[in-house]
Design a protein around this motif. Structure first.
Motif, short mmCIF file in Angstrom:
data_model
loop_
_atom_site.label_atom_id
_atom_site.label_comp_id
_atom_site.label_asym_id
_atom_site.label_seq_id
_atom_site.Cartn_x
_atom_site.Cartn_y
_atom_site.Cartn_z
N HIS A 1 34.64 40.01 42.00
CA HIS A 1 33.52 41.18 41.50
C HIS A 1 32.08 41.30 42.25
CE1 HIS A 1 33.24 39.17 36.71
NE2 HIS A 1 34.30 39.40 37.70
N HIS B 1 36.33 45.40 28.30
CA HIS B 1 37.73 45.41 28.91
C HIS B 1 37.57 44.04 28.91
CE1 HIS B 1 41.44 44.97 31.13
NE2 HIS B 1 41.40 46.88 30.79
N THR C 1 39.36 41.99 29.77
CA THR C 1 39.33 41.11 30.44
C THR C 1 38.09 40.30 31.05
OG1 THR C 1 38.45 42.43 32.53
CG2 THR C 1 40.85 41.88 32.86
N TYR C 2 37.30 40.37 29.93
CA TYR C 2 36.10 40.02 30.46
C TYR C 2 36.13 38.96 28.57
CZ TYR C 2 33.61 42.79 33.27
OH TYR C 2 33.21 43.55 34.37
N GLY D 1 31.04 43.16 37.56
CA GLY D 1 32.85 43.05 37.72
C GLY D 1 33.48 43.87 38.14
N TRP D 2 34.73 44.31 38.86
CA TRP D 2 35.55 44.69 39.64
C TRP D 2 35.86 46.18 39.25
CZ3 TRP D 2 40.54 45.89 38.20
CH2 TRP D 2 41.22 45.15 37.78
N GLY D 3 35.82 46.35 37.97
CA GLY D 3 36.87 47.79 37.74
C GLY D 3 35.96 48.30 36.92
N GLU D 4 36.98 49.93 36.51
CA GLU D 4 35.87 50.76 35.67
C GLU D 4 36.75 50.46 34.40
OE1 GLU D 4 34.34 54.38 38.61
OE2 GLU D 4 35.98 54.70 37.65
N PHE D 5 36.06 50.56 33.43
CA PHE D 5 37.40 50.65 31.52
C PHE D 5 36.12 51.95 30.99
CE2 PHE D 5 35.13 47.16 32.78
CZ PHE D 5 34.39 47.11 31.12
C1 SLL Z 1 41.38 49.04 35.84
N1 SLL Z 1 41.51 49.66 33.77
O1 SLL Z 1 43.14 48.65 35.83
C2 SLL Z 1 41.02 48.86 34.82
C3 SLL Z 1 40.88 47.25 34.32
C4 SLL Z 1 38.95 46.16 33.56
C5 SLL Z 1 37.28 45.69 34.82
C6 SLL Z 1 39.67 46.83 34.84
C7 SLL Z 1 36.19 41.76 35.72
C8 SLL Z 1 36.73 40.88 34.73
C9 SLL Z 1 36.25 39.72 34.61
C10 SLL Z 1 36.23 43.35 34.92
O2 SLL Z 1 36.10 44.32 36.23
N2 SLL Z 1 37.45 43.99 34.82
O3 SLL Z 1 37.11 39.17 35.45
O4 SLL Z 1 35.61 38.73 34.25
O5 SLL Z 1 41.22 48.44 36.88
#
Ligand code: SLL
Length: 245
Positions: A41, A69, A71-72, A90-94
């Motif tokens: 993150h 998303h 992934t959460y 987190g690490w990504g935008e969605f």
């Molecule tokens: C991408 N479309 O591929 C985006 C997805 C997903 C963001 C972003 C972490 C979640 C977790 C998180 O930041 N998910 O592992 O707790 O870039």
């Protein structure tokens, strides 16, 4: 037959209520990462729905569901009372699905909107903002429109927002009820940029842009007339051009 209680609509009436929604994100300080954040993150962020000037909107908005998303863990977050917001790292935008549930008296169906979480600077001096690790915000103004609300909801909307000021201070005597309003503030303040003042500035900018476009159109027209005249002159002296197949 009379309509069953609670379903009679106030005909010919539309009532709107403004609100803002959006995201705020801030990169971790590498020297001072939150201890509980997973190693991949990179940002702390928040998604929210609130009154334009942070006024209470819970008299018409019962609860808000934020769908994050997949992934959460527990990606569907239902927020049952204000502040209607979710804080995460987190690490990504969605895209976040934000679903509005109105107070039961309204008998209104839930409504959903989408909002893109922004983690990275996307306008202005992007490189400088990255260096400063500035907060990245993406906030929108919106209005929900209640078309011919049922009577009980109409009363609720027009009868008084439950704004209470319980903090002490001069003249504060417990709860003060403010009338409900769909007006945006006259002036912007630090936390709020949605105001009449900004609206007027935007109208001025649009007015200027229209003038600019009209000027460009007039210039192009003059050029066209000149070119046409030149062409006619040439045709007189040189004859019409032979069209090639
Ligand atoms: C991408 N479309 O591929 C985006 C997805 C997903 C963001 C972003 C972490 C979640 C977790 C998180 O930041 N998910 O592992 O707790 O870039």
């Amino acid at each position: 037959m009379p309509a069953p209680a609670g379903t009679k609509r106030v005909r010919g009436v539309q009532i709107y209520r403004p609100f803002i929604y959006g995201t705020e994100a801030i990169p971790f300080d590498p020297e001072n990462r939150p201890k509980d954040a997973p190693p991949d993150h990179t940002h702390k962020w928040k998604v929210f729905v609130r009154g334009v000037n942070n006024e209470d909107i819970s008299y018409w908005l019962r609860k808000v569901q934020f769908k994050l998303h997949d992934t959460y863990a527990n990606s569907v977050r239902m927020i049952e009372s204000p502040p209607f917001e979710v804080e995460e790292t987190g690490w990504g935008e969605f895209e976040i699905a934000i679903k509005f549930y109105f107070v039961p008296d309204s008998t209104e169906k839930p409504q959903q909107i989408w909002h893109g979480l922004k983690l990275h600077p996307y306008y202005g001096d992007v490189e400088q903002q990255k260096r400063d690790r500035s907060m990245v915000t993406s906030v929108c103004y919106e209005e929900v429109l209640f078309n011919e609300p049922v009577e009980a909801f109409y009363d609720l909307l027009t009868g008084g927002a439950q704004v209470t000021k319980s903090k002490g201070g001069k003249g504060a005597k417990g709860a003060i009820k403010a009338p409900p309003t769909a007006e945006i503030p006259l002036k912007s303040s630090g936390a709020n940029k949605f105001s009449k003042e900004e609206e007027n500035k935007e109208l001025d900018r649009l007015g200027e842009a229209v003038k600019q476009v009209q000027k460009l159109i007039a210039e192009e027209k003059t050029k066209l007339v000149e070119e046409e005249a030149k062409l006619q002159e040439l045709e007189k002296t040189e004859g019409k051009p032979i069209k090639k197949k």
